[in-house]
Design a protein around this motif. Sequence first.
Motif, PDB file in Angstrom:
ATOM      1  N   PRO A   1      -2.983 -10.089  -1.911  1.00  0.00           N
ATOM      2  CA  PRO A   1      -1.708  -9.504  -2.337  1.00  0.00           C
ATOM      3  C   PRO A   1      -1.027 -10.358  -3.400  1.00  0.00           C
ATOM      4  O   PRO A   1      -1.192 -11.575  -3.446  1.00  0.00           O
ATOM      5  CB  PRO A   1      -0.885  -9.487  -1.035  1.00  0.00           C
ATOM      6  N   PHE A   2      -0.271  -9.703  -4.270  1.00  0.00           N
ATOM      7  CA  PHE A   2       0.419 -10.392  -5.355  1.00  0.00           C
ATOM      8  C   PHE A   2       1.803  -9.777  -5.512  1.00  0.00           C
ATOM      9  O   PHE A   2       2.142  -8.772  -4.872  1.00  0.00           O
ATOM     10  CB  PHE A   2      -0.383 -10.297  -6.655  1.00  0.00           C
ATOM     11  N   ASP A   3       2.614 -10.365  -6.375  1.00  0.00           N
ATOM     12  CA  ASP A   3       3.957  -9.878  -6.635  1.00  0.00           C
ATOM     13  C   ASP A   3       3.900  -8.813  -7.726  1.00  0.00           C
ATOM     14  O   ASP A   3       3.572  -9.109  -8.874  1.00  0.00           O
ATOM     15  CB  ASP A   3       4.858 -11.043  -7.060  1.00  0.00           C
ATOM     16  N   PHE A   4       4.207  -7.573  -7.377  1.00  0.00           N
ATOM     17  CA  PHE A   4       4.162  -6.495  -8.360  1.00  0.00           C
ATOM     18  C   PHE A   4       5.122  -6.742  -9.520  1.00  0.00           C
ATOM     19  O   PHE A   4       4.894  -6.275 -10.635  1.00  0.00           O
ATOM     20  CB  PHE A   4       4.497  -5.159  -7.698  1.00  0.00           C
ATOM     21  N   ASN A   5       6.190  -7.477  -9.267  1.00  0.00           N
ATOM     22  CA  ASN A   5       7.179  -7.730 -10.309  1.00  0.00           C
ATOM     23  C   ASN A   5       6.646  -8.622 -11.425  1.00  0.00           C
ATOM     24  O   ASN A   5       7.197  -8.645 -12.529  1.00  0.00           O
ATOM     25  CB  ASN A   5       8.439  -8.365  -9.711  1.00  0.00           C
TER      26      ASN A   5
ATOM     27  N   ILE B   1      -5.427  -1.476  -4.380  1.00  0.00           N
ATOM     28  CA  ILE B   1      -6.218  -1.187  -3.184  1.00  0.00           C
ATOM     29  C   ILE B   1      -6.295  -2.472  -2.375  1.00  0.00           C
ATOM     30  O   ILE B   1      -6.711  -3.514  -2.885  1.00  0.00           O
ATOM     31  CB  ILE B   1      -7.639  -0.711  -3.533  1.00  0.00           C
ATOM     32  N   HIS B   2      -5.879  -2.399  -1.112  1.00  0.00           N
ATOM     33  CA  HIS B   2      -5.782  -3.586  -0.262  1.00  0.00           C
ATOM     34  C   HIS B   2      -6.556  -3.349   1.017  1.00  0.00           C
ATOM     35  O   HIS B   2      -6.546  -2.241   1.571  1.00  0.00           O
ATOM     36  CB  HIS B   2      -4.303  -3.861   0.042  1.00  0.00           C
ATOM     37  N   PHE B   3      -7.229  -4.394   1.516  1.00  0.00           N
ATOM     38  CA  PHE B   3      -7.878  -4.328   2.826  1.00  0.00           C
ATOM     39  C   PHE B   3      -7.235  -5.364   3.732  1.00  0.00           C
ATOM     40  O   PHE B   3      -7.092  -6.527   3.354  1.00  0.00           O
ATOM     41  CB  PHE B   3      -9.380  -4.611   2.728  1.00  0.00           C
ATOM     42  N   GLY B   4      -6.843  -4.932   4.890  1.00  0.00           N
ATOM     43  CA  GLY B   4      -6.222  -5.857   5.838  1.00  0.00           C
ATOM     44  C   GLY B   4      -5.208  -5.141   6.697  1.00  0.00           C
ATOM     45  O   GLY B   4      -5.416  -4.004   7.134  1.00  0.00           O
ATOM     46  N   GLU B   5      -4.074  -5.793   6.900  1.00  0.00           N
ATOM     47  CA  GLU B   5      -2.982  -5.226   7.677  1.00  0.00           C
ATOM     48  C   GLU B   5      -1.933  -4.637   6.727  1.00  0.00           C
ATOM     49  O   GLU B   5      -1.847  -5.038   5.572  1.00  0.00           O
ATOM     50  CB  GLU B   5      -2.335  -6.307   8.555  1.00  0.00           C
ATOM     51  N   PRO B   6      -1.105  -3.701   7.216  1.00  0.00           N
ATOM     52  CA  PRO B   6      -0.059  -3.112   6.365  1.00  0.00           C
ATOM     53  C   PRO B   6       1.147  -4.038   6.251  1.00  0.00           C
ATOM     54  O   PRO B   6       2.246  -3.719   6.691  1.00  0.00           O
ATOM     55  CB  PRO B   6       0.288  -1.817   7.110  1.00  0.00           C
ATOM     56  N   ASP B   7       0.916  -5.194   5.639  1.00  0.00           N
ATOM     57  CA  ASP B   7       1.947  -6.235   5.628  1.00  0.00           C
ATOM     58  C   ASP B   7       2.233  -6.773   4.230  1.00  0.00           C
ATOM     59  O   ASP B   7       2.530  -7.943   4.048  1.00  0.00           O
ATOM     60  CB  ASP B   7       1.525  -7.391   6.543  1.00  0.00           C
ATOM     61  N   TRP B   8       2.120  -5.893   3.209  1.00  0.00           N
ATOM     62  CA  TRP B   8       2.401  -6.307   1.836  1.00  0.00           C
ATOM     63  C   TRP B   8       3.910  -6.239   1.615  1.00  0.00           C
ATOM     64  O   TRP B   8       4.493  -5.151   1.597  1.00  0.00           O
ATOM     65  CB  TRP B   8       1.688  -5.389   0.861  1.00  0.00           C
ATOM     66  N   PRO B   9       4.582  -7.380   1.445  1.00  0.00           N
ATOM     67  CA  PRO B   9       6.050  -7.392   1.329  1.00  0.00           C
ATOM     68  C   PRO B   9       6.555  -6.540   0.161  1.00  0.00           C
ATOM     69  O   PRO B   9       6.036  -6.601  -0.938  1.00  0.00           O
ATOM     70  CB  PRO B   9       6.380  -8.878   1.100  1.00  0.00           C
TER      71      PRO B   9
ATOM     72  N   PRO C   1     -10.622  -3.848  12.988  1.00  0.00           N
ATOM     73  CA  PRO C   1      -9.205  -3.631  13.309  1.00  0.00           C
ATOM     74  C   PRO C   1      -8.345  -3.457  12.059  1.00  0.00           C
ATOM     75  O   PRO C   1      -7.179  -3.080  12.151  1.00  0.00           O
ATOM     76  CB  PRO C   1      -8.821  -4.905  14.068  1.00  0.00           C
ATOM     77  N   GLN C   2      -8.912  -3.730  10.887  1.00  0.00           N
ATOM     78  CA  GLN C   2      -8.169  -3.616   9.638  1.00  0.00           C
ATOM     79  C   GLN C   2      -8.587  -2.367   8.874  1.00  0.00           C
ATOM     80  O   GLN C   2      -9.577  -1.724   9.205  1.00  0.00           O
ATOM     81  CB  GLN C   2      -8.386  -4.873   8.792  1.00  0.00           C
ATOM     82  N   SER C   3      -7.817  -2.028   7.844  1.00  0.00           N
ATOM     83  CA  SER C   3      -8.064  -0.802   7.094  1.00  0.00           C
ATOM     84  C   SER C   3      -7.854  -1.029   5.598  1.00  0.00           C
ATOM     85  O   SER C   3      -7.327  -2.066   5.186  1.00  0.00           O
ATOM     86  CB  SER C   3      -7.122   0.310   7.565  1.00  0.00           C
ATOM     87  N   TYR C   4      -8.264  -0.032   4.810  1.00  0.00           N
ATOM     88  CA  TYR C   4      -8.002  -0.021   3.374  1.00  0.00           C
ATOM     89  C   TYR C   4      -6.701   0.745   3.131  1.00  0.00           C
ATOM     90  O   TYR C   4      -6.449   1.777   3.762  1.00  0.00           O
ATOM     91  CB  TYR C   4      -9.144   0.655   2.614  1.00  0.00           C
ATOM     92  N   TYR C   5      -5.898   0.227   2.206  1.00  0.00           N
ATOM     93  CA  TYR C   5      -4.610   0.836   1.902  1.00  0.00           C
ATOM     94  C   TYR C   5      -4.443   0.973   0.397  1.00  0.00           C
ATOM     95  O   TYR C   5      -4.924   0.137  -0.377  1.00  0.00           O
ATOM     96  CB  TYR C   5      -3.454  -0.032   2.427  1.00  0.00           C
ATOM     97  N   LEU C   6      -3.746   2.044   0.006  1.00  0.00           N
ATOM     98  CA  LEU C   6      -3.222   2.136  -1.352  1.00  0.00           C
ATOM     99  C   LEU C   6      -1.786   1.638  -1.264  1.00  0.00           C
ATOM    100  O   LEU C   6      -0.992   2.149  -0.462  1.00  0.00           O
ATOM    101  CB  LEU C   6      -3.243   3.575  -1.856  1.00  0.00           C
ATOM    102  N   THR C   7      -1.461   0.640  -2.055  1.00  0.00           N
ATOM    103  CA  THR C   7      -0.124   0.046  -1.981  1.00  0.00           C
ATOM    104  C   THR C   7       0.512   0.003  -3.364  1.00  0.00           C
ATOM    105  O   THR C   7      -0.164  -0.177  -4.368  1.00  0.00           O
ATOM    106  CB  THR C   7      -0.195  -1.369  -1.372  1.00  0.00           C
ATOM    107  N   TYR C   8       1.822   0.221  -3.387  1.00  0.00           N
ATOM    108  CA  TYR C   8       2.556   0.214  -4.651  1.00  0.00           C
ATOM    109  C   TYR C   8       4.024  -0.070  -4.371  1.00  0.00           C
ATOM    110  O   TYR C   8       4.522   0.179  -3.260  1.00  0.00           O
ATOM    111  CB  TYR C   8       2.394   1.542  -5.387  1.00  0.00           C
ATOM    112  N   PRO C   9       4.739  -0.611  -5.341  1.00  0.00           N
ATOM    113  CA  PRO C   9       6.161  -0.896  -5.134  1.00  0.00           C
ATOM    114  C   PRO C   9       6.950   0.398  -5.002  1.00  0.00           C
ATOM    115  O   PRO C   9       6.564   1.431  -5.548  1.00  0.00           O
ATOM    116  CB  PRO C   9       6.561  -1.680  -6.394  1.00  0.00           C
TER     117      PRO C   9
END
Length: 294
Positions: A134-138, A146-154, A263-271
């Motif tokens: 994970p990184f800072d979108f700003n 695309i992220h793999f893991g837990e749904p914990d991207w701040p 126990p983890q999943s793939y996620y599409l994440t965006y600000p």
Amino acid sequence: MRRFIPSTSCLIAFDTAARHLSFTKAAHELHMTQGAVSRQLAVLETYLGVKLFERVNHRLILTEAGREYAMQISATLTQVEIATFQVMTYKNSAGMFNLATLPTFGIKWLIPRLPKFTKAYPEVIPNLSTEVLPFDFNSRQVDAAIHFGEPDWPGAVMVRLIGEEVVPVCSPSLSTEVRSVDDLTRMTLLQHTTRPLAWQDWFRQAGVDCPNALSGPRFEQLLMVIQAAVAGLGIALMPKFLVEVEIASGQLYIPFPLAFKSPQSYYLTYPEKNASKPAVIKFRDWILSELQDS
């Protein structure tokens, strides 16, 4: 309010001289005279009130302040260059979609299916880069990731895409060495650096004690693990959907049908600010539909 920023020409001269640690090489790259480069750097140091370079034993080196400044300026100029190229290439950027994807997921699953996306949405131009963590979108010119893991991207919206089942796979050349699950405990286990406990968890679920579950060659990307398994370097523990091509072609085979859900999943994440961006919405809807159909 006037921005407190030195001239771009000074910053470019500094970045180039800092990379080469040579005014002469910087001048050659920039098609300037050495004197012109020196004057640009003198103007910058005067503006900052800080020495950026010094000479030690006739060698040009960066001061401590210079090293820190060089790292930040280099990253900033790179972002400016990327933004400039994008504007020059795509006169109307409304349809651009910048996606950071996991390397193996991008290469093995996403890119082969991208023609379907571009056919469905020809007005959207996808630009792909790779990121593992994970990184800072700003701080990045990225619309989604695309992220793999837990749904914990701040500070980000996370849309679950797919889970995964992991299975042991190996080259057919090792088939005679793998007759039972216990045989795996004596074989070379290929490890993935971001999933250091994968084999340990798999053996635990299989009910088998393996003292060497954490041992074996380590690879930074799953794609490297796949190639190592194809080459016969050892046994790999892989998400089944990422090795379908290798299994179908006979390059890899599954010695035991013991598939365990991660126990983890793939996620599409965006600000959140991109939640209403048309390109993000179109990609989100498309990838969810594609995963449902596959």
